[in-house]
Write an enzyme that holds these catalytic residues in place. Sequence first.
Site, PDB file in Angstrom:
ATOM      1  N   CYS A  40       0.852  -1.198   0.000  1.00 47.64           N
ATOM      2  CA  CYS A  40       0.000   0.000   0.000  1.00 47.64           C
ATOM      3  C   CYS A  40       0.883   1.241   0.000  1.00 47.64           C
ATOM      4  CB  CYS A  40      -0.885  -0.040   1.243  1.00 47.64           C
ATOM      5  SG  CYS A  40      -1.861   1.443   1.531  1.00 47.64           S
ATOM      6  N   HIS A  41       0.323   2.336  -0.465  1.00 45.09           N
ATOM      7  CA  HIS A  41       1.083   3.594  -0.469  1.00 45.09           C
ATOM      8  C   HIS A  41       1.532   3.967   0.957  1.00 45.09           C
ATOM      9  CE1 HIS A  41       1.865   7.242  -3.074  1.00 45.09           C
ATOM     10  NE2 HIS A  41       2.417   7.518  -1.920  1.00 45.09           N
ATOM     11  N   THR A  42       0.774   3.549   1.952  1.00 48.12           N
ATOM     12  CA  THR A  42       1.131   3.881   3.336  1.00 48.12           C
ATOM     13  C   THR A  42       2.428   3.182   3.758  1.00 48.12           C
ATOM     14  OG1 THR A  42      -1.213   4.167   3.784  1.00 48.12           O
ATOM     15  CG2 THR A  42       0.228   4.016   5.697  1.00 48.12           C
ATOM     16  N   HIS A  62       0.752  -4.237   5.796  1.00 46.05           N
ATOM     17  CA  HIS A  62      -0.478  -4.278   6.613  1.00 46.05           C
ATOM     18  C   HIS A  62      -1.664  -4.723   5.784  1.00 46.05           C
ATOM     19  CE1 HIS A  62      -0.346  -0.374   4.634  1.00 46.05           C
ATOM     20  NE2 HIS A  62      -1.671  -0.364   4.705  1.00 46.05           N
ATOM     21  N   GLU A  63      -1.409  -5.324   4.593  1.00 47.87           N
ATOM     22  CA  GLU A  63      -2.508  -5.676   3.688  1.00 47.87           C
ATOM     23  C   GLU A  63      -2.357  -7.149   3.318  1.00 47.87           C
ATOM     24  OE1 GLU A  63      -4.228  -2.655   0.557  1.00 47.87           O
ATOM     25  OE2 GLU A  63      -2.831  -3.962  -0.478  1.00 47.87           O
ATOM     26  N   CYS A  92     -12.073  -4.785  19.244  1.00 45.52           N
ATOM     27  CA  CYS A  92     -12.090  -5.551  20.503  1.00 45.52           C
ATOM     28  C   CYS A  92     -13.511  -5.747  21.015  1.00 45.52           C
ATOM     29  CB  CYS A  92     -11.235  -4.859  21.563  1.00 45.52           C
ATOM     30  SG  CYS A  92     -12.000  -3.390  22.291  1.00 45.52           S
ATOM     31  N   CYS A  95     -13.834  -1.808  24.191  1.00 46.52           N
ATOM     32  CA  CYS A  95     -13.264  -0.515  24.597  1.00 46.52           C
ATOM     33  C   CYS A  95     -14.317   0.582  24.426  1.00 46.52           C
ATOM     34  CB  CYS A  95     -12.010  -0.193  23.767  1.00 46.52           C
ATOM     35  SG  CYS A  95     -12.365   0.268  22.061  1.00 46.52           S
ATOM     36  N   CYS A  98     -15.160   1.128  20.660  1.00 42.68           N
ATOM     37  CA  CYS A  98     -16.019   0.095  20.057  1.00 42.68           C
ATOM     38  C   CYS A  98     -17.438   0.182  20.614  1.00 42.68           C
ATOM     39  CB  CYS A  98     -15.458  -1.303  20.314  1.00 42.68           C
ATOM     40  SG  CYS A  98     -14.005  -1.723  19.326  1.00 42.68           S
ATOM     41  N   CYS A 106     -11.084   1.384  17.150  1.00 38.36           N
ATOM     42  CA  CYS A 106     -10.853   0.661  18.405  1.00 38.36           C
ATOM     43  C   CYS A 106      -9.574   1.192  19.064  1.00 38.36           C
ATOM     44  CB  CYS A 106     -10.698  -0.820  18.082  1.00 38.36           C
ATOM     45  SG  CYS A 106     -10.231  -1.854  19.467  1.00 38.36           S
ATOM     46  N   ARG A 110      -4.097   0.652  20.513  1.00 37.75           N
ATOM     47  CA  ARG A 110      -3.548   1.643  19.576  1.00 37.75           C
ATOM     48  C   ARG A 110      -2.183   2.180  20.019  1.00 37.75           C
ATOM     49  NH1 ARG A 110      -1.167   4.036  16.695  1.00 37.75           N
ATOM     50  NH2 ARG A 110      -1.709   5.486  15.014  1.00 37.75           N
ATOM     51  N   CYS A 170      -6.715  -3.634   3.340  1.00 36.56           N
ATOM     52  CA  CYS A 170      -6.612  -2.167   3.399  1.00 36.56           C
ATOM     53  C   CYS A 170      -7.369  -1.511   2.250  1.00 36.56           C
ATOM     54  CB  CYS A 170      -5.163  -1.683   3.442  1.00 36.56           C
ATOM     55  SG  CYS A 170      -5.096   0.123   3.616  1.00 36.56           S
ATOM     56  N   ARG A 370      -1.936  -2.208  -7.699  1.00 35.49           N
ATOM     57  CA  ARG A 370      -1.462  -2.959  -6.543  1.00 35.49           C
ATOM     58  C   ARG A 370      -0.468  -4.011  -6.980  1.00 35.49           C
ATOM     59  NH1 ARG A 370      -2.396   0.244  -3.094  1.00 35.49           N
ATOM     60  NH2 ARG A 370      -3.395  -0.214  -1.113  1.00 35.49           N
TER      61      ARG A 370
HETATM   62  P1  NAD Z   1      -1.402   5.364  -5.148  1.00 39.92           P
HETATM   63  O1  NAD Z   1      -0.001   5.790  -5.239  1.00 39.92           O
HETATM   64  O2  NAD Z   1      -1.796   4.036  -5.709  1.00 39.92           O
HETATM   65  O3  NAD Z   1      -2.360   6.446  -5.846  1.00 39.92           O
HETATM   66  C1  NAD Z   1      -2.240   7.828  -5.695  1.00 39.92           C
HETATM   67  C2  NAD Z   1      -2.803   8.478  -6.972  1.00 39.92           C
HETATM   68  O4  NAD Z   1      -2.878   9.877  -6.754  1.00 39.92           O
HETATM   69  C3  NAD Z   1      -1.939   8.247  -8.189  1.00 39.92           C
HETATM   70  O5  NAD Z   1      -2.722   7.789  -9.272  1.00 39.92           O
HETATM   71  C4  NAD Z   1      -1.331   9.625  -8.485  1.00 39.92           C
HETATM   72  O6  NAD Z   1      -1.089   9.839  -9.872  1.00 39.92           O
HETATM   73  C5  NAD Z   1      -2.439  10.525  -7.950  1.00 39.92           C
HETATM   74  N1  NAD Z   1      -1.978  11.867  -7.577  1.00 39.92           N
HETATM   75  C6  NAD Z   1      -0.856  12.212  -6.894  1.00 39.92           C
HETATM   76  N2  NAD Z   1      -0.803  13.549  -6.728  1.00 39.92           N
HETATM   77  C7  NAD Z   1      -1.922  14.054  -7.286  1.00 39.92           C
HETATM   78  C8  NAD Z   1      -2.434  15.369  -7.432  1.00 39.92           C
HETATM   79  N3  NAD Z   1      -1.774  16.423  -6.966  1.00 39.92           N
HETATM   80  N4  NAD Z   1      -3.625  15.512  -8.064  1.00 39.92           N
HETATM   81  C9  NAD Z   1      -4.296  14.448  -8.560  1.00 39.92           C
HETATM   82  N5  NAD Z   1      -3.842  13.173  -8.460  1.00 39.92           N
HETATM   83  C10 NAD Z   1      -2.668  12.983  -7.839  1.00 39.92           C
HETATM   84  O7  NAD Z   1      -1.784   5.427  -3.603  1.00 39.92           O
HETATM   85  P2  NAD Z   1      -2.986   4.664  -2.873  1.00 39.92           P
HETATM   86  O8  NAD Z   1      -2.550   3.326  -2.424  1.00 39.92           O
HETATM   87  O9  NAD Z   1      -4.206   4.808  -3.686  1.00 39.92           O
HETATM   88  O10 NAD Z   1      -3.104   5.573  -1.538  1.00 39.92           O
HETATM   89  C11 NAD Z   1      -3.620   6.879  -1.629  1.00 39.92           C
HETATM   90  C12 NAD Z   1      -3.509   7.583  -0.295  1.00 39.92           C
HETATM   91  O11 NAD Z   1      -4.389   6.976   0.645  1.00 39.92           O
HETATM   92  C13 NAD Z   1      -2.126   7.523   0.329  1.00 39.92           C
HETATM   93  O12 NAD Z   1      -1.858   8.748   0.960  1.00 39.92           O
HETATM   94  C14 NAD Z   1      -2.274   6.417   1.372  1.00 39.92           C
HETATM   95  O13 NAD Z   1      -1.317   6.532   2.401  1.00 39.92           O
HETATM   96  C15 NAD Z   1      -3.687   6.684   1.845  1.00 39.92           C
HETATM   97  N6  NAD Z   1      -4.402   5.603   2.515  1.00 39.92           N
HETATM   98  C16 NAD Z   1      -5.213   5.945   3.543  1.00 39.92           C
HETATM   99  C17 NAD Z   1      -5.972   4.985   4.177  1.00 39.92           C
HETATM  100  C18 NAD Z   1      -6.890   5.357   5.292  1.00 39.92           C
HETATM  101  O14 NAD Z   1      -7.367   4.465   5.988  1.00 39.92           O
HETATM  102  N7  NAD Z   1      -7.188   6.613   5.490  1.00 39.92           N
HETATM  103  C19 NAD Z   1      -5.875   3.638   3.763  1.00 39.92           C
HETATM  104  C20 NAD Z   1      -5.027   3.338   2.709  1.00 39.92           C
HETATM  105  C21 NAD Z   1      -4.295   4.323   2.078  1.00 39.92           C
HETATM  106  N1  AHE Z   2       1.012   7.198  11.450  1.00 39.82           N
HETATM  107  C1  AHE Z   2       0.549   8.313  10.671  1.00 39.82           C
HETATM  108  C2  AHE Z   2      -0.853   8.189  10.180  1.00 39.82           C
HETATM  109  C3  AHE Z   2      -1.061   6.980   9.328  1.00 39.82           C
HETATM  110  C4  AHE Z   2      -2.536   6.790   9.145  1.00 39.82           C
HETATM  111  O1  AHE Z   2      -3.328   7.740   9.114  1.00 39.82           O
HETATM  112  N2  AHE Z   2      -2.937   5.547   8.996  1.00 39.82           N
HETATM  113  C5  AHE Z   2      -4.319   5.228   8.703  1.00 39.82           C
HETATM  114  C6  AHE Z   2      -4.330   3.999   7.928  1.00 39.82           C
HETATM  115  S1  AHE Z   2      -3.496   4.147   6.386  1.00 39.82           S
HETATM  116  C7  AHE Z   2      -3.577   2.574   5.810  1.00 39.82           C
HETATM  117  O2  AHE Z   2      -2.971   2.498   4.599  1.00 39.82           O
HETATM  118  C8  AHE Z   2      -5.102   4.948   9.994  1.00 39.82           C
HETATM  119  O3  AHE Z   2      -5.725   3.945  10.195  1.00 39.82           O
HETATM  120  N3  AHE Z   2      -5.092   5.889  10.865  1.00 39.82           N
HETATM  121  C9  AHE Z   2      -5.749   5.778  12.143  1.00 39.82           C
HETATM  122  C10 AHE Z   2      -4.768   5.383  13.199  1.00 39.82           C
HETATM  123  O4  AHE Z   2      -5.174   5.198  14.345  1.00 39.82           O
HETATM  124  O5  AHE Z   2      -3.579   5.231  12.868  1.00 39.82           O
HETATM  125  C11 AHE Z   2       0.726   9.627  11.417  1.00 39.82           C
HETATM  126  O6  AHE Z   2       0.530  10.663  10.766  1.00 39.82           O
HETATM  127  O7  AHE Z   2       1.083   9.602  12.596  1.00 39.82           O
HETATM  128 ZN    ZN Z   3      -2.922   0.730   3.463  1.00 43.22          ZN
END
Ligand code: NAD
Ligand code: AHE
Ligand code: ZN
Length: 375
Positions: A40-42, A62-63, A92, A95, A98, A106, A110, A170, A370
């Site tokens: 994942c991008h994360t 994590h995936e 859980c 908590c 939850c 949860c 954490r 994820c 992916r």
């Molecule tokens: P990815 O790299 O597969 O996709 C990102 C896309 O954004 C790409 O297609 C890229 O070309 C595009 N992009 C980049 N900059 C841009 C801009 N300025 N304008 C328009 N498009 C732009 O990444 P992903 O796996 O899809 O993850 C995306 C984001 O989501 C990451 O920041 C990741 O960490 C986050 N994420 C968050 C959660 C969550 O639970 N909140 C879960 C998973 C991933």
């Molecule tokens: N550790 C980072 C934040 C990372 C983050 O926001 N993680 C998401 C999942 S991304 C999955 O690809 C998330 O679940 N956040 C809630 C949590 O409790 O972490 C930071 O900025 O400190």
């Molecule tokens: Zn992820």
Amino acid sequence: MRTRAAVAVQAGKPLEIMEVNLEGPRAGEVMVEIKATGICHTDEFTLSGADPEGLFPAILGHEGAGVVVEVGAGVTSVKPGDHVIPLYTPECRACPSCLSQKTNLCTAIRSTQGQGVMPDGTSRFTTLDGDPILHYMGCSTFSNYTVLPEIAVAKVREDAPFDKICYIGCGVTTGIGAVINTAKVEIGAKAVVFGLGGIGLNVLQGLRLAGADMIIGVDLNNDKKPMAEHFGMTHFINPKECENVVQEIVNLTKTPFDQIGGADYSFDCTGNVKVMRDALECTHRGWGQSIIIGVAPSGAVIETRPFQLVTGRVWKGTAFGGARGRTDVPKIVDWYMDGKIEIDPMITHTLSLDEINKGFDLMHAGESIRSVVLY
Ligand code: NAD
Ligand code: AHE
Ligand code: ZN
């Protein structure tokens, strides 16, 4: 026991593939043989050094999806042989978070999860020299075998293929859940998705599932267009090819009756705080909702004129798509097995553990959606 893992030894350095020691599960823990894991991008975000919680050396990932091989004392909800998906957001069911029924976040484990250790404050991984290696997001799926708390695994059906359902750990759940659980998009809505990568495509298919009428995709990379159309995008905008992306979206969403324009919902799937601002400001005056999914680097902040919120726009965020892992993940696996959602076309590359760094290269080059590592 010994297991093979890709270890993040230092921020900004490629992962190193090595044998590591893994201690068996203690009370309330399970050992899982990981069969497949997405990148994942994360994972890239943390490896790059941009994550304020990033710790090294650690085993990222994590995936994943795999099979329970051993359980510690007191574990009742899973047994050896069960197929599971690790959960970085555990459930859980006891908590305050939850029990509130207001969040999926949860809070049972954490704080230790963020410190790279198990709930008892220790790591199960060490180098062959005996030095500790940290866990990551409570999962560490870049190891062939890993140990997780019982509350951080979702038991899933046994006929589902590991190499596809790992993505539900994820990306799939995050994208679809952001639409269904967080935004609660209704039939006929107009929506915009910024970033058409591994998360954005799942937002698109969530929007299609929810019955959205207009689904605008925004990406800097035109190569993302065909796949996005496959997953339900109806209109595409490349910000590099238009003067003002916000105005473009406002114009596209106007109707003869509604000359205000603006999307009902927008989703940031880029992690770029400037994009997050555009995503908020392109939503409709009075009711537009913008959901932040992207994870921004340490120190980055979002900004907008408060007037945007005063005039009814709503900024929200979502982690793991608002999904309660042990409850919702098995259902999403069913949706996949029943053909309600698609995963296969998004898995553009499969790699061996030895090739894992290639998965990060493909992500940097924008060539993969992916990459999945098969053990
Ligand atoms: P990815 O790299 O597969 O996709 C990102 C896309 O954004 C790409 O297609 C890229 O070309 C595009 N992009 C980049 N900059 C841009 C801009 N300025 N304008 C328009 N498009 C732009 O990444 P992903 O796996 O899809 O993850 C995306 C984001 O989501 C990451 O920041 C990741 O960490 C986050 N994420 C968050 C959660 C969550 O639970 N909140 C879960 C998973 C991933
Ligand atoms: N550790 C980072 C934040 C990372 C983050 O926001 N993680 C998401 C999942 S991304 C999955 O690809 C998330 O679940 N956040 C809630 C949590 O409790 O972490 C930071 O900025 O400190
Ligand atoms: Zn992820």
